[in-house]
Write a protein that holds these residues in place. Structure first.
Motif, PDB file in Angstrom:
ATOM      1  N   ASN A 962     -18.677   5.543  35.515  1.00  0.00           N
ATOM      2  CA  ASN A 962     -18.861   4.717  36.930  1.00  0.00           C
ATOM      3  C   ASN A 962     -17.524   4.790  37.686  1.00  0.00           C
ATOM      4  OD1 ASN A 962     -21.588   4.208  36.099  1.00  0.00           O
ATOM      5  ND2 ASN A 962     -20.896   2.090  35.152  1.00  0.00           N
ATOM      6  N   CYS A 963     -16.397   4.849  36.986  1.00  0.00           N
ATOM      7  CA  CYS A 963     -15.247   4.736  37.879  1.00  0.00           C
ATOM      8  C   CYS A 963     -14.902   6.111  38.368  1.00  0.00           C
ATOM      9  CB  CYS A 963     -14.195   4.130  36.819  1.00  0.00           C
ATOM     10  SG  CYS A 963     -12.589   3.855  37.639  1.00  0.00           S
ATOM     11  N   LEU A 964     -15.195   7.142  37.605  1.00  0.00           N
ATOM     12  CA  LEU A 964     -14.840   8.443  38.176  1.00  0.00           C
ATOM     13  C   LEU A 964     -15.709   8.763  39.302  1.00  0.00           C
ATOM     14  CD1 LEU A 964     -14.386  10.310  34.766  1.00  0.00           C
ATOM     15  CD2 LEU A 964     -12.863   9.825  36.336  1.00  0.00           C
ATOM     16  N   GLN A 965     -16.926   8.282  39.207  1.00  0.00           N
ATOM     17  CA  GLN A 965     -17.720   8.668  40.348  1.00  0.00           C
ATOM     18  C   GLN A 965     -17.208   8.358  41.685  1.00  0.00           C
ATOM     19  OE1 GLN A 965     -21.832   7.420  39.620  1.00  0.00           O
ATOM     20  NE2 GLN A 965     -22.120   8.361  38.011  1.00  0.00           N
ATOM     21  N   GLN A 966     -16.420   7.190  41.837  1.00  0.00           N
ATOM     22  CA  GLN A 966     -15.549   6.714  42.863  1.00  0.00           C
ATOM     23  C   GLN A 966     -14.644   7.497  43.499  1.00  0.00           C
ATOM     24  OE1 GLN A 966     -14.609   2.708  42.623  1.00  0.00           O
ATOM     25  NE2 GLN A 966     -15.662   2.238  40.862  1.00  0.00           N
ATOM     26  N   ILE A 967     -14.258   8.640  42.638  1.00  0.00           N
ATOM     27  CA  ILE A 967     -12.977   9.378  43.172  1.00  0.00           C
ATOM     28  C   ILE A 967     -13.680  10.488  44.135  1.00  0.00           C
ATOM     29  CG2 ILE A 967     -11.831   8.795  41.088  1.00  0.00           C
ATOM     30  CD1 ILE A 967     -12.280  11.643  40.366  1.00  0.00           C
ATOM     31  N   ILE A 968     -15.008  10.724  44.104  1.00  0.00           N
ATOM     32  CA  ILE A 968     -15.668  11.683  44.996  1.00  0.00           C
ATOM     33  C   ILE A 968     -15.405  11.556  46.415  1.00  0.00           C
ATOM     34  CG2 ILE A 968     -17.887  12.948  45.489  1.00  0.00           C
ATOM     35  CD1 ILE A 968     -18.768  12.463  42.705  1.00  0.00           C
ATOM     36  N   THR A 969     -15.459  10.367  46.706  1.00  0.00           N
ATOM     37  CA  THR A 969     -15.326   9.776  48.142  1.00  0.00           C
ATOM     38  C   THR A 969     -13.889  10.047  48.451  1.00  0.00           C
ATOM     39  OG1 THR A 969     -15.114   7.815  47.493  1.00  0.00           O
ATOM     40  CG2 THR A 969     -17.253   8.484  47.920  1.00  0.00           C
ATOM     41  N   LEU A 970     -12.886  10.189  47.656  1.00  0.00           N
ATOM     42  CA  LEU A 970     -11.362  10.271  47.861  1.00  0.00           C
ATOM     43  C   LEU A 970     -11.155  11.794  47.887  1.00  0.00           C
ATOM     44  CD1 LEU A 970     -10.087   7.356  45.658  1.00  0.00           C
ATOM     45  CD2 LEU A 970     -10.765   7.231  48.006  1.00  0.00           C
ATOM     46  N   GLY A 971     -12.038  12.554  47.748  1.00  0.00           N
ATOM     47  CA  GLY A 971     -11.619  14.109  47.814  1.00  0.00           C
ATOM     48  C   GLY A 971     -11.439  14.747  46.572  1.00  0.00           C
ATOM     49  N   TYR A 972     -11.915  14.137  45.531  1.00  0.00           N
ATOM     50  CA  TYR A 972     -11.622  14.796  44.199  1.00  0.00           C
ATOM     51  C   TYR A 972     -13.221  14.989  43.541  1.00  0.00           C
ATOM     52  CZ  TYR A 972      -7.022  13.103  44.912  1.00  0.00           C
ATOM     53  OH  TYR A 972      -5.749  12.918  45.352  1.00  0.00           O
ATOM     54  N   ASP A 973     -13.265  15.705  42.480  1.00  0.00           N
ATOM     55  CA  ASP A 973     -14.020  15.877  41.613  1.00  0.00           C
ATOM     56  C   ASP A 973     -13.793  15.994  40.137  1.00  0.00           C
ATOM     57  OD1 ASP A 973     -16.906  16.229  40.903  1.00  0.00           O
ATOM     58  OD2 ASP A 973     -17.380  17.794  42.315  1.00  0.00           O
ATOM     59  N   TYR A 974     -14.830  15.716  39.298  1.00  0.00           N
ATOM     60  CA  TYR A 974     -14.287  15.913  37.701  1.00  0.00           C
ATOM     61  C   TYR A 974     -15.577  16.472  36.888  1.00  0.00           C
ATOM     62  CZ  TYR A 974     -17.863  12.062  36.893  1.00  0.00           C
ATOM     63  OH  TYR A 974     -19.221  11.366  37.004  1.00  0.00           O
ATOM     64  N   ARG A 975     -15.375  16.825  35.659  1.00  0.00           N
ATOM     65  CA  ARG A 975     -16.294  17.449  34.670  1.00  0.00           C
ATOM     66  C   ARG A 975     -15.609  16.883  33.322  1.00  0.00           C
ATOM     67  NH1 ARG A 975     -15.591  23.848  35.611  1.00  0.00           N
ATOM     68  NH2 ARG A 975     -13.724  24.008  33.755  1.00  0.00           N
ATOM     69  N   TYR A 976     -16.741  16.883  32.259  1.00  0.00           N
ATOM     70  CA  TYR A 976     -16.200  16.807  31.002  1.00  0.00           C
ATOM     71  C   TYR A 976     -16.131  18.248  30.137  1.00  0.00           C
ATOM     72  CZ  TYR A 976     -17.429  11.852  31.831  1.00  0.00           C
ATOM     73  OH  TYR A 976     -17.331  10.634  32.228  1.00  0.00           O
ATOM     74  N   GLU A 977     -15.161  18.083  29.206  1.00  0.00           N
ATOM     75  CA  GLU A 977     -14.853  19.541  28.549  1.00  0.00           C
ATOM     76  C   GLU A 977     -14.896  19.276  26.941  1.00  0.00           C
ATOM     77  OE1 GLU A 977     -11.612  21.533  30.171  1.00  0.00           O
ATOM     78  OE2 GLU A 977     -12.775  21.921  31.994  1.00  0.00           O
ATOM     79  N   THR A 978     -14.945  20.372  26.221  1.00  0.00           N
ATOM     80  CA  THR A 978     -14.710  20.233  24.861  1.00  0.00           C
ATOM     81  C   THR A 978     -13.059  20.352  24.600  1.00  0.00           C
ATOM     82  OG1 THR A 978     -15.061  22.712  24.595  1.00  0.00           O
ATOM     83  CG2 THR A 978     -16.746  21.210  24.331  1.00  0.00           C
ATOM     84  N   ILE A 979     -12.670  20.155  23.286  1.00  0.00           N
ATOM     85  CA  ILE A 979     -11.328  20.729  22.925  1.00  0.00           C
ATOM     86  C   ILE A 979     -11.016  22.221  23.362  1.00  0.00           C
ATOM     87  CG2 ILE A 979     -11.967  21.334  20.634  1.00  0.00           C
ATOM     88  CD1 ILE A 979      -8.842  19.295  21.738  1.00  0.00           C
ATOM     89  N   ASN A 980     -11.784  22.932  23.652  1.00  0.00           N
ATOM     90  CA  ASN A 980     -11.695  24.386  23.964  1.00  0.00           C
ATOM     91  C   ASN A 980     -11.939  24.514  25.600  1.00  0.00           C
ATOM     92  OD1 ASN A 980     -11.121  24.885  21.230  1.00  0.00           O
ATOM     93  ND2 ASN A 980     -13.293  25.218  20.696  1.00  0.00           N
ATOM     94  N   ASN A 981     -11.894  23.481  26.348  1.00  0.00           N
ATOM     95  CA  ASN A 981     -11.887  23.422  27.660  1.00  0.00           C
ATOM     96  C   ASN A 981     -13.210  24.305  28.131  1.00  0.00           C
ATOM     97  OD1 ASN A 981      -8.640  24.199  27.261  1.00  0.00           O
ATOM     98  ND2 ASN A 981      -9.134  22.439  28.644  1.00  0.00           N
ATOM     99  N   THR A 982     -14.370  23.969  27.316  1.00  0.00           N
ATOM    100  CA  THR A 982     -15.670  24.423  27.615  1.00  0.00           C
ATOM    101  C   THR A 982     -16.585  23.157  28.255  1.00  0.00           C
ATOM    102  OG1 THR A 982     -15.701  25.784  25.580  1.00  0.00           O
ATOM    103  CG2 THR A 982     -17.867  25.382  26.824  1.00  0.00           C
ATOM    104  N   PRO A 983     -17.035  23.511  29.493  1.00  0.00           N
ATOM    105  CA  PRO A 983     -17.701  22.366  30.334  1.00  0.00           C
ATOM    106  C   PRO A 983     -18.739  21.813  29.372  1.00  0.00           C
ATOM    107  CG  PRO A 983     -17.020  24.336  31.894  1.00  0.00           C
ATOM    108  CD  PRO A 983     -16.775  24.778  30.410  1.00  0.00           C
ATOM    109  N   ILE A 984     -19.044  20.617  29.419  1.00  0.00           N
ATOM    110  CA  ILE A 984     -20.128  19.858  28.784  1.00  0.00           C
ATOM    111  C   ILE A 984     -20.630  18.755  29.230  1.00  0.00           C
ATOM    112  CG2 ILE A 984     -18.569  18.760  27.037  1.00  0.00           C
ATOM    113  CD1 ILE A 984     -20.396  19.587  24.741  1.00  0.00           C
ATOM    114  N   SER A 985     -21.780  18.295  28.852  1.00  0.00           N
ATOM    115  CA  SER A 985     -22.388  17.027  29.435  1.00  0.00           C
ATOM    116  C   SER A 985     -21.644  15.943  28.871  1.00  0.00           C
ATOM    117  CB  SER A 985     -23.889  17.162  29.191  1.00  0.00           C
ATOM    118  OG  SER A 985     -24.429  15.737  29.401  1.00  0.00           O
ATOM    119  N   GLY A 986     -21.444  14.814  29.655  1.00  0.00           N
ATOM    120  CA  GLY A 986     -20.886  13.584  29.180  1.00  0.00           C
ATOM    121  C   GLY A 986     -21.428  13.044  28.092  1.00  0.00           C
ATOM    122  N   ASP A 987     -22.777  12.980  27.834  1.00  0.00           N
ATOM    123  CA  ASP A 987     -23.339  12.551  26.941  1.00  0.00           C
ATOM    124  C   ASP A 987     -23.112  13.196  25.446  1.00  0.00           C
ATOM    125  OD1 ASP A 987     -26.182  12.028  29.195  1.00  0.00           O
ATOM    126  OD2 ASP A 987     -24.510  11.002  28.702  1.00  0.00           O
TER     127      ASP A 987
END
Length: 1024
Positions: A962-987
């Motif tokens: 919920n906190c990370l979703q607020q940075i989108i309005t500030l000109g940023y974006d995010y995603r979750y990754e595994t230990i090997n930097n593979t994009p993955i769902s936050g769940d």
């Protein structure tokens, strides 16, 4: 006068020269039939005026049952009493009723009569007279079918000092008593006039089972309603007495003035009499001393006539009475007769008694003589003034219409003596509840006493405001606004003169398009007809003075005539003979054909003055006119140089609008006078904010008071540096309510980032709704008590006031004023969608019929660097050991740094720890904090519950997302990754990293401007 003589019988066969000449003529002709020689046939036109006037709602049929009258004899007594008008005596001065007679004898007799007539009660208390405790009622049973509760009372525990008889021989027992007492003491027959008073509520007695003894056994009573829900016995104190209706009847009708003086119920403590006692100084002079004497109570209701307190009361009364008789009263015996009459008096003082009887008779006559002296006086407090029954007549004499009343009550006796089961007064400091009739009398008193000021100020704003305050309407609910009309701009007089030249000759030519059948043509095989124009000539009787415009193009008042005049077009909330509009033909019901046409008329609809303003909006026979806008102007007194922002907030004459010129303002006598519940909500928020700086701080909604643990608090509201650079700062302390109501909501709605909520109910703007929510929760959130104004409570209040005030205020309105009035039901500004808002359609493919452009290369600037950084999703070791590790580390470090010992030797109690957890995200100086958990204790096994010391991983995951979703309005974006930097769902449980990148240009390395932390504020009790 000319005299024409006739001869009877007629001398000529034709009848010429007689009184019957030419009445009928020759009636018969050859072959039979009537002639038409002297008959004239005409059409008869029947005219009817259709009117629909509101006469109001009719009351229910009135009969003896609906009035609460049980017999014809009782109705006769009420009828006789209703036509008896008694002066309003001043009951605070006992000497108004005892001057010539003896005060000692008058007080003594009054005490005896009070004891015999007092509406006594049966009281059952938890602790009886012998200081033994026990149940007050047993065998309690409720019958839901008959809605009755039956109880058993132990007679031995009943306090009955006035010997109320509830036995089978009650009637005979009362007849044999030496002193006659009130019929209410016969409870066996009069039980229907009794009520049980329990927990502030009265329950009527429906039946009694008489007993054989008044000292032992069990008394069984039945009450209306479920008195003791779910109970079979009770220990609470019970009072069974005549209902308030009977109490008021006895104390007002059966007691005389001196008896009511002793039993004064309009003071606290109740039954306190105030004597102005004359006392003698050592030098022989007299002075007046006020002495308060209170009749003590024996329990909660009954007068004390048994204990030593009653003996003391009688002794005090006797001493005071003797003092009066020796100085001020007993004039016949002491002052107006010679002592020789009493020198040879008998041992039983027969002469003295005769003189006192004469004095008592003189006192009875004197009180009416004194009452006549005050027949034209009116006081706020009843006493030494006009009889209350004549107040309405006096109001009518002064010019007030009296066909309205603030009190409406279907029960006639209830309106005179009050309701049955009113346990206490509505007014603090008063031991007696006022009846509706008394409230009605007070209304007319206020009206009469303020008549001089009201009639002097009739037709002004102050007179209306005074009347609204007089009827008890709070300023918070009264919406009282006068209006003016603003013209948009001047008329182009050159264009006006050009168009007026076309009609100055007395005719107006209007061209209309018509089909030209001789002009046809085809388009793709389809035949069409051409158009031409035709002219219509119309006679015009308008002169230049009839147009509402002056030589400079500004609005001006046209010449009044019968067809056009100021404020033309009536307006009222109902059609009455006094409030009616002009007549017009009723084309629906009229018949204009046949031999007997039926011509009917009706009243035109109300236009509220628009017929007068229509000439300003559309100049007849031209396409010119002013665009008018109605604005509030409660001042209406301006210097002609006061242009631009007209802002007046003094003395209730509120105005706030803009005009370029005084000449563009058109005065109208339109006003609104409403009781507005929604305005009451806004008023209380404004008033509360001014007094407590909450829920709208004067520093702005984004203001949060700093604390020791949070010296730089943040807020959910917009602030400087945000995406829309908005600060919500209505400043209620520096604005009047009128100015605040007109402007504050504009600051809470940002058109660049307008938020809108659709909750299936009132909807509205979230910021406005949050203000009202903060107001309702003020006691819980800020410890500030509010008035808890809601739509329900406000609407119930204004409905309770009725509509009589409209008829009252109408008498102060100028005849030419058009006004709207009543109760105005609307959403408050907190729950109103003021502007139209269109939602975005969302994502979708929109077909575009055009050749798309092509571009090869980077769409960003050549020097725009895309940056990203990776943060761990959890603090070190938390994903394995849990958040207890973080709490322990924070507590240990604080104890060592602040106290100098480890936790075990610090003297701190870890069971007293209360912790507040929040996500702390810092991006380039912008701090985003998201609270997500409240902990109790130090090292509990469970997590995430209300008794846990630390949150679970799932609590952190939800809060971080919920906190990370607020940075989108500030000109940023995010995603979750595994230990090997593979994009993955936050769940996914393998999502242990968070990658954040910028979506705009930045020269500062992102790794230096971003940090994610877990924040903890805690409280702990330490002995050192």
């Amino acid at each position: 006068m000319a005299i024409e003589k006739f001869t009877c019988p007629p001398q000529t066969a034709s009848g010429a020269g007689t009184f019957s000449d030419n009445l009928v003529g020759f009636q018969l002709v050859a072959g039979g039939g009537l002639t038409q020689g002297n008959f004239e046939f005409t059409k008869g036109i029947k005219e009817k005026s259709n009117r629909t006037f509101t006469t109001g709602a009719f009351s229910n049929p009135i009969n003896l049952d609906s009035m609460g009258v049980n017999s014809v004899a009782q109705s006769k007594v009420i009828f006789e009493n209703n036509f008896k008008v008694y002066p309003n005596f001043d009951l605070t001065q006992v000497t108004n009723f005892t001057t010539y007679g003896s005060m000692v004898k008058r007080i003594s007799t009054s005490v005896e009569l009070i004891i015999s007539k007092f509406p006594a009660a049966l009281e059952v208390t938890f602790m009886d007279e012998n200081y033994l405790t026990g149940t007050t009622a047993t065998n309690i049973s409720y019958n839901p079918i008959s809605n009755e509760t039956s109880v058993d009372l132990d007679i031995s525990r009943i306090r009955n000092p006035f010997d109320i008889d509830f036995t089978v021989n009650a009637t005979r027992n009362l007849e044999l008593r030496e002193i006659q007492v009130s019929p209410l003491r016969n409870m066996t027959n009069q039980f229907a006039k009794y009520s049980l008073y329990y927990s502030g509520v009265g329950y009527d007695v429906t039946y009694i089972e008489p007993t054989t003894s008044s000292t032992t056994g069990t008394l069984r009573l039945y009450f209306k309603g479920n008195v003791f829900p779910g109970q079979t016995e009770t220990y609470d104190d019970l009072v069974i007495r005549p209902n308030d209706y009977q109490v008021n009847r006895v104390l007002n009708e059966d007691l005389d003035e001196v008896q009511r003086f002793l039993l004064n119920r309009n003071v606290v403590p109740i039954y306190t009499a105030t004597f102005q006692v004359p006392n003698e100084n050592d030098d022989g002079t007299f002075y007046i001393q006020n002495k308060l004497v209170t009749w003590p109570l024996y329990g909660d209701w009954n007068l004390d006539i048994l204990t030593n307190s009653f003996t003391t009361y009688l002794t005090t009364l006797n001493e005071i009475s003797l003092s009066f008789d020796g100085y001020q009263t007993n004039l016949v015996s002491r002052f107006l007769t010679t002592d020789s009459l009493k020198e040879f008096d008998t041992s039983d003082q027969k002469i003295e008694k005769i003189l006192q009887i004469y004095g008592r008779s003189f006192d009875e006559t004197k009180k009416f003589i004194n009452g006549l002296a005050y027949m034209n006086s009116v006081n706020y407090n009843t006493g030494n003034d006009i009889p209350s029954q004549l107040l309405k007549n006096l109001s009518q004499t002064l010019g007030w219409a009296t066909n309205m009343s603030p009190i409406t009550n279907d029960d006639f006796l209830g309106s005179v003596f009050g309701q049955k089961n009113v346990d206490k007064s509505d007014f603090s400091g008063v031991g007696q509840s006022q009846t509706p009739d008394e409230l009605n009398y007070q209304y007319y008193k206020n009206l009469v006493l303020n008549s001089a000021y009201l009639f002097k100020s009739k037709g002004t704003r102050k007179s209306i405001e005074t009347l609204m305050r007089l009827i008890g309407a709070p300023d918070a609910l009264v919406e009282f606004n006068e209006y003016v009309c603003l013209a948009d701009q001047r008329i182009n007089m050159s264009e006006f003169d050009s168009q007026y030249a076309n009609i100055s000759g007395g005719t107006y030519s209007k061209k209309l398009p018509t089909l030209d059948g001789g002009d046809t043509f085809r388009v793709q095989g389809v035949q069409y007809s051409g158009f031409t124009t035709t002219s219509i000539l119309q006679e015009v009787d308008f002169s230049k003075e009839d147009y509402p415009v002056d030589n400079d193009g500004y609005p001006s008042s046209p010449v009044n005539s019968d067809a056009y005049f100021y404020q033309m077009g009536a307006g009222w909330f109902e059609s009455t003979p006094k409030h009616r509009s002009p007549e017009q033909p009723d084309l629906t019901n009229s018949v204009f054909t046949g031999s007997n046409p039926n011509y009917q008329t009706k009243l035109t609809p109300f236009t509220y003055g628009q017929e007068y303003l229509n000439v300003y909006k559309t100049f007849p026979f031209t396409n010119l006119g002013f665009n008018l806008r109605q604005v509030v102007d409660n001042n209406k007194t301006w210097v002609d140089t006061e242009i631009g922002d007209r802002n007046n907030l003094d003395g209730g004459y509120n105005s706030l609008y803009y005009t370029d010129s005084e000449n563009l303002v058109i005065n109208v006598k339109n006003l609104d006078l409403y009781l507005n519940p929604a305005q009451g909500l806004l008023y209380d928020v404004w008033s509360m904010s001014r007094e407590y700086n909450y829920p709208i701080p004067n520093e702005g909604l984004n203001y949060t008071r700093p604390t020791y643990c949070d010296p730089n608090p943040t807020t959910i509201y917009p602030n400087k540096g945000g995406i829309d650079n908005t600060v919500i700062k209505p400043e209620p302390n520096s604005k009047t309510f009128f100015e605040f109501a007109q402007t504050f909501w504009k600051n809470t709605i940002n058109v660049r980032n307008r938020q809108f909520a659709s909750d299936g109910g009132t909807s509205g703007y979230p910021t406005l709704q949050s203000i009202y929510w903060r107001y309702l929760e003020s006691e819980k959130d800020a410890g500030i008590q509010n008035d808890n104004f809601t739509y329900k409570t406000m609407i119930e209040y204004v409905n309770g006031m009725g509509d009589y005030w409209i008829r009252l205020v109408e008498q102060m309105m100028p005849a030419s004023t058009i006004w709207n009035t009543g109760v105005k039901l609307e959403n408050s500004i907190f729950h109103r969608q003021k502007f139209v808002w269109r939602r975005q359609r969302g994502c979708g493919v929109v077909p575009v019929i055009c050749k798309p452009c092509k571009f090869t290369g980077s769409i960003y600037l050549s020097d725009c660097t895309a940056q990203s950084t990776i943060c761990s999703r959890y603090p070190n070791g938390v994903d394995e050991l849990g958040f207890n590790l973080v709490l322990a580390d924070v507590i240990e470090n604080w104890v060592i740094n602040e106290i100098g010992f480890d936790l075990n030797n610090s003297g701190c109690d870890t069971t007293t720890i209360n912790s507040d957890w929040f996500v702390d995200l810092n991006i380039n100086g912008t701090i985003l904090q998201y609270p997500f958990f409240v902990g109790v204790g130090y090292n509990s096994i469970d997590c995430g519950t209300i008794f846990s010391s630390s949150p679970c991983l799932s609590d952190w995951d939800t809060a971080l997302d919920n906190c990370l979703q607020q940075i989108i309005t500030l000109g940023y974006d995010y995603r979750y990754e595994t230990i090997n930097n593979t994009p993955i769902s936050g769940d996914d449980t393998n999502a242990v990293l968070v990658r954040i990148w910028n979506t705009n240009c930045s020269t500062t390395p992102l790794v230096e401007t971003l940090s994610i932390s877990v924040g903890i504020n805690f409280n702990i009790t330490c002995t050192q």
